[in-house]
Motif scaffolding. Structure first.
Motif, mmCIF file in Angstrom:
data_model
loop_
_atom_site.group_PDB
_atom_site.id
_atom_site.type_symbol
_atom_site.label_atom_id
_atom_site.label_comp_id
_atom_site.label_asym_id
_atom_site.label_seq_id
_atom_site.Cartn_x
_atom_site.Cartn_y
_atom_site.Cartn_z
ATOM 1 N N ASN A 53 0.793 -1.231 0.000
ATOM 2 C CA ASN A 53 0.000 0.000 0.000
ATOM 3 C C ASN A 53 0.823 1.278 0.000
ATOM 4 O OD1 ASN A 53 -2.555 -1.472 0.302
ATOM 5 N ND2 ASN A 53 -1.717 -2.007 2.307
ATOM 6 N N GLY A 54 2.084 1.193 -0.355
ATOM 7 C CA GLY A 54 2.897 2.389 -0.524
ATOM 8 C C GLY A 54 2.987 3.277 0.703
ATOM 9 N N GLU B 131 1.756 10.738 -5.092
ATOM 10 C CA GLU B 131 1.090 9.913 -4.069
ATOM 11 C C GLU B 131 1.170 10.672 -2.750
ATOM 12 O OE1 GLU B 131 1.390 5.510 -1.875
ATOM 13 O OE2 GLU B 131 2.875 6.079 -3.386
ATOM 14 N N HIS C 91 -5.370 8.290 1.846
ATOM 15 C CA HIS C 91 -4.357 7.834 0.891
ATOM 16 C C HIS C 91 -4.819 8.174 -0.526
ATOM 17 C CE1 HIS C 91 -1.789 4.304 -0.826
ATOM 18 N NE2 HIS C 91 -1.125 5.432 -0.821
ATOM 19 N N ARG D 120 -3.690 8.712 -4.708
ATOM 20 C CA ARG D 120 -2.696 8.387 -5.734
ATOM 21 C C ARG D 120 -3.067 9.000 -7.072
ATOM 22 N NH1 ARG D 120 -1.971 2.119 -4.179
ATOM 23 N NH2 ARG D 120 0.123 2.156 -3.309
#
Length: 620
Positions: free
Chosen positions: A210-211, A238, A231, A233
């Motif tokens: 999930n970065g 991001e 979150h 993107r």
């Protein structure tokens, strides 16, 4: 009258690439250090090699990178395309040679100028590169940048890719050792920024799905978040963010093309501005910017074509444009946040409600503090004109054009005798001294008001310049320098409590240290050895026998300035203060500074015997 020095053609010389790197390593890798700080040169060497492997992954070649450190030998193996076999030597030993000048191959590359591996090669006593592709392999070995041998194997069953091994040169990096905590943090950042990539370090696997959301989850305890992580993107951007329940200051993790820009830059400035603008528009209220950003914990990553950084170590982005036909960094970040964050808050009214409550709470606290803050600032301004507590240095962390800014250090000492020794023996260019008047206040459980009401805390905050955020921090290293006795330990604990309570990101970002000073001096007529432990004392006595003179240092004030310069110069020993991500700041403070809990009693009993044994040995 001074004698004129001859200046002829003989005085002009050209250094070859490796000589220049070895003579001016700071231009290429920042400060040297011994591995006690995350930005020390030995970690930059590892990062330079890793960046090339990461670029291979970004180009779709090789999903696993293996890193191994055995003693001082570092090995990085990727399964990318491999360096073209005929260019293996050139790529690691010829300036202005590399694949990254071709922007078709490396459009948004990290290692943009091809200097990195050459610097690693020149600064290593041993350096080996091996490339495998098309069933063939080529390797070359160097020492201090000088080619020792090269080899080509016409047939091999090895998987394609590149393997680099090196040993940092002890002539340049003195008494160094790698600390796994710093390496693991670096590797985790790489996998957060490249979901799907696996990095194996000494057998341990690191991977992120999930970065940047994983980054924040790993850095903030679940109970410390006011609302679930937002979150967002986009194509080249991001963002992850939340607000912290107890932390006062802003905390940012920023990245450009996979590079951790610890000093921020144009992208971070754009994010901070866009966040305030978007939230004001969403709630239709002209909130004060500091109320919106107070306690925010966030991460931003953008990808820029041919980025311009403000130094070779790439810690601050200077680019104002995204590259190609894209808009400026500021416009790009602002437009993304305006659309995506606004949409998110509309779709998640519960989060929007919690965020609003946090902003209103920050507004109330700021208004309550405004009177005392103004008074404290006036006091600090007056004190700074004739501040006896601070003996400042000339170079600071925010002097971005100065090569030595990463060496900027503030020693926090107790009493006049200790501060006197350090002040007389310090490097006035990079080392400052802040002198405490006895024991500082125990700030556990107190609110920010105490920082302004307490003169010492207020002056310390002003000296560090961290009231609003870490962006303007004046010293890269904050070093607690107290006696190695019970009182000294207590002062350390009180100072760490102050930083944990009000500025935990200073610790999270690796700026806080404890100074190690020698417990003993063992000498004979020929040699003097300073010993930092009982084991070192025993070894020194054995070495200098039959009857060396042994001195036990009871406090820093007992060490003369002439001797002290050895302990805060090239051979300085620092212990970094680190946080365990598994425990919240609140939990940590409660454990060490709260009411005497059974857990803490058990901890003290389990750790007391070792300390008592050492004390008994020292008495003997």
């Amino acid at each position: 009258m001074a004698q004129e020095t001859a200046y002829t053609e003989d005085n002009i010389r050209s250094l070859d690439w490796k000589e220049h790197i070895r003579m001016r390593p700071g231009m290429y890798i920042g400060k040297l250090g011994d591995g006690s700080s995350a930005d020390d040169g030995i970690y930059i060497l590892l990062k330079e090699v890793l960046d090339n492997s990461i670029d291979e992954y970004v180009m779709g070649a090789g999903k696993t990178i293996e890193v191994a450190i055995q003693g001082n030998r570092v090995t990085v193996r990727d399964y990318g395309r491999g360096i073209p076999l005929g260019k293996v030597v050139d790529v690691v030993s010829k300036m202005n040679t590399g694949g990254k000048y071709d922007s078709r191959a490396f459009k948004k590359s990290v290692g943009l100028n091809g200097v990195g591996t050459k610097a690693v090669n020149a600064l290593s006593s041993f350096f080996r590169v091996e490339s495998t592709r098309d069933g063939k392999s080529a390797s070359a070995e160097f020492s201090e940048g000088n080619l020792q041998n090269e080899d080509i194997v016409d047939e091999t069953s090895r998987r394609k890719g590149t393997k680099v091994s090196f040993v940092p040169d002890e002539i340049i990096f003195k008494n160094y050792k790698y600390r796994n905590e710093y390496i693991i943090k670096m590797l985790k950042n790489y996998v957060y920024l490249n979901p799907g990539l696996t990095i194996v370090f000494n057998g341990e696997k690191y991977f992120s799905e999930n970065g940047l959301k994983d980054l924040l989850n790993d850095n903030i305890n679940q109970s410390d978040k006011i609302y679930p992580i937002i979150h967002l993107r986009g194509d080249d951007i991001e963002i992850a963010m939340t607000h912290h329940k107890t932390q006062y200051s802003e905390e940012y993790h920023s990245f450009v093309n996979g590079q951790n820009t610890t000093q921020g830059g144009t992208h971070l400035a754009a994010f901070r501005e866009a966040l305030v603008k978007t939230i004001r528009e969403f709630y239709n209220k002209n909130f004060d910017a500091s109320d919106v950003r107070k306690s925010v914990v966030s991460a931003i990553s953008i990808k820029v074509m041919e980025p311009v950084f403000e130094s070779q170590t790439k810690t601050k982005l200077g680019s104002t444009d995204m590259g190609g036909d894209l808009p400026t960094v500021r416009t790009y970040v602002n437009d993304f946040l305006k659309t995506q964050l606004d949409n998110y808050l509309h779709k998640n009214p519960e989060t929007a409600e919690k965020l609003l409550r946090k902003i209103l709470q920050a507004e109330r606290e700021r208004k309550e503090l405004s009177g005392i803050r103004k008074l404290a600032k006036e006091r600090a301004k007056k004190a700074s004109l004739h501040n006896k507590k601070l003996r400042d240095c000339r170079v600071h962390l925010d002097d971005l054009k100065n090569d030595r800014r990463l060496e900027s250090t503030l020693f926090i000492t107790e009493g006049d005798s200790a501060s006197g020794s350090i002040t007389k023996s310090r490097d006035v260019n990079t080392q400052a001294v802040f002198s405490l008047r006895g024991k500082p206040l125990n700030s556990y459980g107190m609110n920010k008001k105490i920082v302004y009401e307490n003169e010492e805390f207020n002056l310390l905050q002003a000296a560090l310049n961290i009231e609003e955020s870490l962006e303007d921090l004046r010293y890269n290293n904050i070093v607690i320098a107290t006696d190695a006795d019970v009182d000294g330990m207590h002062i350390r604990l009180l100072l760490i409590t102050f930083f944990l309570q009000f500025f935990p990101e200073l610790i999270k970002e690796g700026h806080l240290y404890i100074l190690q000073t020698p417990l003993f001096r063992v000498r004979n007529k020929k040699e003097t050895i300073y010993c930092y432990s009982d084991e070192e004392r025993v070894n020194a006595i054995e070495k200098l026998k039959p009857k060396p003179e042994i001195t036990r240092f009871k406090g820093l004030g007992e060490i003369s300035p002439n001797e002290f310069k050895h302990f805060i110069g090239d051979s300085i020993r620092l212990d970094p203060v680190m946080m365990d991500n598994n425990m919240s700041v609140e939990g940590l403070l409660e454990f060490y500074m709260g009411k005497n809990t059974p857990d803490r009693q058990e901890f003290i009993i389990n750790n007391l015997k070792v300390e008592l044994d050492l004390v008994e040995d020292l008495k003997a």
